[in-house]
Design an enzyme around this catalytic site. Structure first.
Site, mmCIF file in Angstrom:
data_model
loop_
_atom_site.group_PDB
_atom_site.id
_atom_site.type_symbol
_atom_site.label_atom_id
_atom_site.label_comp_id
_atom_site.label_asym_id
_atom_site.label_seq_id
_atom_site.Cartn_x
_atom_site.Cartn_y
_atom_site.Cartn_z
ATOM 1 C CG ASP A 4 -11.522 13.492 66.972
ATOM 2 O OD1 ASP A 4 -10.839 12.501 67.224
ATOM 3 O OD2 ASP A 4 -12.372 13.543 66.071
ATOM 4 C CG ASP A 20 -13.880 13.816 62.383
ATOM 5 O OD1 ASP A 20 -13.097 12.871 62.137
ATOM 6 O OD2 ASP A 20 -13.501 14.939 62.765
ATOM 7 C CG ASP A 54 -12.743 8.389 63.216
ATOM 8 O OD1 ASP A 54 -11.644 7.853 63.428
ATOM 9 O OD2 ASP A 54 -12.885 9.603 62.975
HETATM 10 P P1 ATP Z 1 -7.928 15.280 65.299
HETATM 11 O O1 ATP Z 1 -7.862 13.811 65.135
HETATM 12 O O2 ATP Z 1 -7.769 15.729 66.679
HETATM 13 O O3 ATP Z 1 -9.068 15.937 64.623
HETATM 14 P P2 ATP Z 1 -6.073 16.180 63.304
HETATM 15 O O4 ATP Z 1 -7.050 16.992 62.572
HETATM 16 O O5 ATP Z 1 -4.740 16.795 63.515
HETATM 17 O O6 ATP Z 1 -6.542 15.774 64.708
HETATM 18 P P3 ATP Z 1 -5.841 14.456 61.093
HETATM 19 O O7 ATP Z 1 -6.863 15.188 60.346
HETATM 20 O O8 ATP Z 1 -5.822 12.967 61.076
HETATM 21 O O9 ATP Z 1 -5.889 14.784 62.614
HETATM 22 O O10 ATP Z 1 -4.418 15.001 60.635
HETATM 23 C C1 ATP Z 1 -3.229 14.340 60.953
HETATM 24 C C2 ATP Z 1 -2.055 15.107 60.419
HETATM 25 O O11 ATP Z 1 -2.124 15.154 59.002
HETATM 26 C C3 ATP Z 1 -2.032 16.560 60.868
HETATM 27 O O12 ATP Z 1 -1.338 16.708 62.060
HETATM 28 C C4 ATP Z 1 -1.300 17.251 59.735
HETATM 29 O O13 ATP Z 1 0.082 17.155 59.897
HETATM 30 C C5 ATP Z 1 -1.707 16.425 58.530
HETATM 31 N N1 ATP Z 1 -2.790 17.076 57.798
HETATM 32 C C6 ATP Z 1 -3.966 17.501 58.298
HETATM 33 N N2 ATP Z 1 -4.720 18.039 57.343
HETATM 34 C C7 ATP Z 1 -4.034 17.937 56.195
HETATM 35 C C8 ATP Z 1 -4.300 18.289 54.840
HETATM 36 N N3 ATP Z 1 -5.433 18.854 54.459
HETATM 37 N N4 ATP Z 1 -3.335 18.044 53.920
HETATM 38 C C9 ATP Z 1 -2.196 17.476 54.283
HETATM 39 N N5 ATP Z 1 -1.895 17.110 55.525
HETATM 40 C C10 ATP Z 1 -2.776 17.331 56.488
#
Ligand code: ATP
Length: 925
Positions: free
Chosen positions: A355, A666, A670
């Site tokens: 990730d 996480d 997943d």
């Molecule tokens: P990783 O998989 O590397 O942990 P990540 O945290 O960016 O990456 P996700 O948590 O799936 O992956 O988030 C995907 C997308 O959703 C982010 O790029 C962001 O644009 C959006 N996002 C993340 N957190 C929030 C939130 N709390 N509320 C709304 N949109 C969000």
């Protein structure tokens, strides 16, 4: 009978005095909480459906009922664990040998053999207990917490602090911490396979059931240890610890955590076959001896010696201990192994899929820039401290009032938000998601503080964020006007799909210009910033607040771009992986531009330099034809905007290409990918219980560098196992061959069975085991991953084992004959032969410290355990040679100084030959 059957919780009976309550097996009992209405259960447990227990009452009940834990030592009983030590084919051989020797009147020998069996059992028992205790300790490292409401306030407590009556809240991803009667739920689904074996998640609701409903069908109950896969729920704890359904099962079968890995299983099978072969050989030897008329007693003794000498009895224990030490070392480096095979697989890992957010980066977000359709703003300050301001394009300090779209953008970020910022010890701390924390802070910097937002627009409903949905939306009602209001934030593409227009700086709505928004987002992301779009609908119809109705209704208000710095250790860890022949791939939900910028910064795209096809998005993956999929996936190094569901196919494709895959994750979604991966890696801090449950390894610090450290340790463990085997096998072969030759030649035995037992048992513990403490070799991370199909012993190592065995046999024969020819008594000549075996083993131990490099290279004193072991062994040999009691027991006799010199000279000779062999074959390893 359970403690929870009591009618009064306010005035319960003291522990152990309850009696007469109907048994749970009967089904229809007073403790059948599923047969009562939610209201009745709350009354029965003297709790409150909204406020829960008070803190004082919870503390009192904790004192009374004890912590909510399952006793760890419920495994096999002490007696069974002791008896298990005797359940080995070798031990049977020894016991039979001891009995027959006694029957033949050789009481001393019989007692010595039996004594050795006992000592072996004690050593085995102690070592096994230690290894189990180490594993038990590991489990404690991954602590679980539960969300409860106490005195009307929601808070996190260690799961062990839960008490009957506690109002518990659960949501997707969590493990149910105790047995709970549901009061309310929203689309709750639970994986109860741990309890019922049913692998499909079951829906839950709060309806009253027939009291005779079996456990598997109790829809209104949540059972301890099961996993929430979707939705949310609240309920009253009705049973904790051993009183839970899981506790009952645990009590029956015990939670046996095995130390087995594919290698230990293979070795155990190998040992069994070897034992049978050796026994057959011993029987043939016995037959030959008798046919030749050598005397039944003498030949039997020889056959027993052959069997005892040739079976590598120390092997299984040494392998288990080496693995356990490896696991403990990994835990010290913050990688907790949940399934033992992972220790082995780590050394063979060829691809790590990680990730981004929180693993390769710090997950400490700070909004650095805000974009609105009519303006662009910089933000100063860092972390969650609200000290900082917004500057407009001309560099002037502005507040949210400067631009209506900015005001709405900040409001959407702060209102559509579950994070809470608290001030602790003069510092601002975040409770919740860092992305949301950053959006609260920037709102504050722009003049919209948290209390203001909460007061102006209390929340009525929410469409929660999920990695699949990639946005979050909330419905609010303005108490002043009574108007409804929708706020949303999320991935730019997702928010654009929800919008029909965009807001100008005066608050008016213009037609949406998606190209301009995407270009602005791309531009910000290219700098490595994480970009979220925001949207709002100032006067909304509350009935249309659903996922289906939302698209095409909102007004885009702006973009917020936040910095999430790479972890300091990530760059070095990625580069270490590259030198170790391991490819690192980033799999993220974030935007492709952000992901590639971060990947570039940590060196993920540098070896062998950026290439075509390096970055694939979730959309690209879906569009790929099946035929091209594995190749494209194997080639790409950054996967952006990937949904958790796509991870499973990614792992499978990589495995199809022959890769050994470690995959991090996480969330609940997943779990399938974590299970499929050769090593599923879950996050200890940020990960859900569902992910941890599916994983083979948990990182207690969520850091990518820890995976690299674990791989390094995994390689070290495998090296040490190989070293032990290369060290121990020549002794066994040598001993077996010496006896075999003696019998075939019809000659006197140069070593007796009891002496062989002495050699095998003492050297395995004092010498061989010390190899498990051998530090990792330098350069361990500059060689390619181990091919899992490669046998443990390569041709070169097998040759070395044969070479040392042959030298031992020749040396022992020569010495024994020389001593006899120069007038030594039989016990003296045998004592010399025994000391030769042990001395050669001690010298050879140094050689085995490294499989390829010479002992001098490592520094003779660099493993103090070995020095200690050799001193202990020397003391043992002197006792065996010079103490009259030992002479009597083991048929030994004091030997002369010149005999010792001959022994040492032979041992040096063997070491020199091994060193030459090592040098010649260096390139073959
Ligand atoms: P990783 O998989 O590397 O942990 P990540 O945290 O960016 O990456 P996700 O948590 O799936 O992956 O988030 C995907 C997308 O959703 C982010 O790029 C962001 O644009 C959006 N996002 C993340 N957190 C929030 C939130 N709390 N509320 C709304 N949109 C969000």
């Amino acid at each position: 009978m359970t403690r929870t059957t009591r009618s009064s919780y306010a005035d319960p009976m003291p522990r152990g005095e309850e009696s007469g309550a109907p048994g749970r097996e009967g089904g229809c009992t007073r403790d059948a909480h599923h047969g009562l209405s939610a209201h009745e259960v709350v009354l029965l447990l003297e709790s409150d459906a909204d406020r829960g227990l008070s803190e004082e009452e919870a503390a009192r009940r904790l004192e009374l009922f004890g912590p909510n834990v399952l006793p760890s030592a419920v495994g096999a009983s002490l007696l069974r664990r002791v008896l298990r030590q005797f359940h080995h084919p070798l031990i049977y051989v020894l016991l039979v040998a001891s009995a027959i020797t006694a029957a033949l009147g050789e009481y001393v020998d019989s007692a010595v053999i039996f004594g050795v069996v006992l000592v072996n059992a004690v050593v085995g028992f102690v070592q096994e207990s230690k290894a189990e205790a180490a594993l038990e300790g590991l489990r404690a490292m991954v602590r679980t917490t539960a969300t409860v409401v106490r005195g009307g306030r929601r808070r996190q407590v260690p799961s062990s602090d839960l008490v009957p009556g506690d109002l518990v809240l659960v949501e997707a991803g969590e493990k149910v911490p105790a047995d709970v009667r549901l009061l309310r739920e929203a689309e709750l689904r639970v994986d109860e396979s741990a309890l019922t074996g049913e692998s499909v998640p079951v829906p839950k609701d709060e309806v009253v059931l027939d009291a005779r409903t079996p456990v598997a069908d109790r829809r209104n109950m949540l059972h301890s240890g099961t996993l929430v896969t979707a939705g949310q729920g609240a309920g009253i704890t009705v049973a904790t610890g051993t009183e839970t359904e899981l506790g009952q099962i645990h009590r029956l079968v015990g939670a046996a955590q095995t130390l087995a890995t594919p290698l230990t299983v293979k070795l155990a099978a190998f040992s069994k076959v070897l034992t049978v072969v050796i026994l057959a050989l011993a029987a043939v030897t016995f037959a030959i001896g008798v046919v030749r008329g050598q005397g039944a007693v003498q030949t039997f003794t020889a056959a027993v010696a052959l069997a005892v000498g040739a079976i590598p009895e120390g092997l299984p224990a040494a392998v288990t201990i080496t693995l356990a030490i490896g696991v403990a070392r990994m835990a010290r480096r913050r990688a907790v192994i949940r399934r033992m095979p992972a220790v082995e697989t780590l050394g063979s890992t060829t691809v790590i899929c990680s990730d981004k957010t929180g693993t390769l980066t710090e997950n400490q977000m700070t909004v650095r820039a805000v974009w609105t359709p009519d303006g662009a703003f910089d933000v100063t300050g860092s972390g969650y401290d609200p000290d900082g301001v917004l500057h407009d394009a001309a560099g002037a300090v502005v507040t949210a009032e400067a631009d209506r779209a900015l005001w709405w953008c900040l409001l959407a970020g702060a209102g559509c938000n579950d994070a809470v910022l608290v001030r602790k010890d003069g510092r601002w701390d975040l409770l919740g998601d860092p992305t949301e924390g950053a959006m609260r802070v920037v709102a504050d910097k722009g003049g919209l503080d948290e209390a203001d937002v909460a007061e102006r627009c209390p929340r009525i409903e929410v469409i929660p964020f999920s990695s699949g949905r990639q946005y979050m939306a909330t419905l609010h009602r303005d108490p002043g006007t009574g108007d409804h209001l929708v706020l949303a934030k999320g991935a730019t593409e997702r928010i654009l799909a929800l919008c029909a227009g965009q807001m100008a700086c005066d608050g008016s709505v213009r037609p949406l210009d998606p190209a301009a928004v995407l270009t602005a987002a791309e531009h910000l992301a290219a700098g490595g910033l994480r970009v979220l779009a925001t949207a709002a609908l100032p006067s909304a119809d509350p009935d249309t607040f659903t996922e289906d109705h939302l698209p095409g209704t909102l007004v885009l208000t702006g973009l917020q771009a936040m910095l999430d710095p790479p972890r300091p250790a990530a760059t070095a860890a990625v580069s270490a992986c590259h030198s170790a022949g391991i490819t690192v791939k980033m799999i993220t939900g974030d935007h492709a531009a952000t992901a590639s910028a971060i990947a570039g910064r940590i060196g993920l795209l540098t070896s062998p330099g950026p290439r075509e096809g390096d970055v694939l998005t979730g959309v690209d993956l879906t569009a790929l034809p099946d035929r091209e999929y594995p190749d494209a996936v194997d080639r790409a190094r950054v996967f952006a905007r990937v949904s958790p569901e796509q991870k499973l196919r990614l792992v499978q494709a990589l495995q199809e290409r022959g890769q050994v895959v470690a995959m991090t994750g996480d969330g609940v979604n997943d779990a399938p990918a974590l299970r499929q991966a050769n090593i599923g890696v879950a996050m200890g801090r940020g990960g859900t219980e569902v992910a941890k449950d599916a994983a083979d390894m948990v990182l207690t610090d969520d850091d990518f560098a820890t995976i690299e450290a674990a791989v390094e340790e995994g390689r070290g463990v495998f090296d040490n196992l190989t070293k032990f085997i290369v060290w121990t096998l020549p002794t066994n072969m040598g001993e077996g061959l010496v006896i075999l030759v003696a019998i075939l030649l019809g000659a006197t035995l140069p070593i007796l069975p009891t002496q062989i037992l002495w050699i095998n048992m003492t050297t395995a513990v004092a010498l061989g085991l010390m190899l498990a403490f051998e530090p990792k070799e330098t350069g361990i991370m500059t060689r390619p991953p181990r091919d899992p199909a490669r046998p443990l012993l390569t041709g070169a190592l097998a040759v070395r084992i044969l070479l040392v065995s042959a030298l031992l046999v020749a040396g022992a024969w020569w010495l024994f004959t020389w001593e006899r020819d120069t007038g030594a008594t039989l016990p003296e000549a045998r004592t010399a032969a025994v000391n030769l075996f042990v001395t050669v083993e001690a010298f050879y131990l140094f050689s085995c410290r490294s499989l390829t490099r010479s002992a001098w290279h490592l520094g003779l004193l660099s493993n103090r355990w070995i020095i200690g072991g050799i001193l202990a062994q020397t003391a043992g040999q002197l006792a065996l040679t010079y103490l009259p009691a030992m002479n009597h027991l083991f048929h030994t006799a004091p030997i002369s100084g010149p005999a010792w010199l001959r022994i040492l000279a032979l041992a040096v000779l063997v070491s020199v030959v091994v060193a030459i062999d090592k040098r010649l074959r260096h390139h073959l390893m």
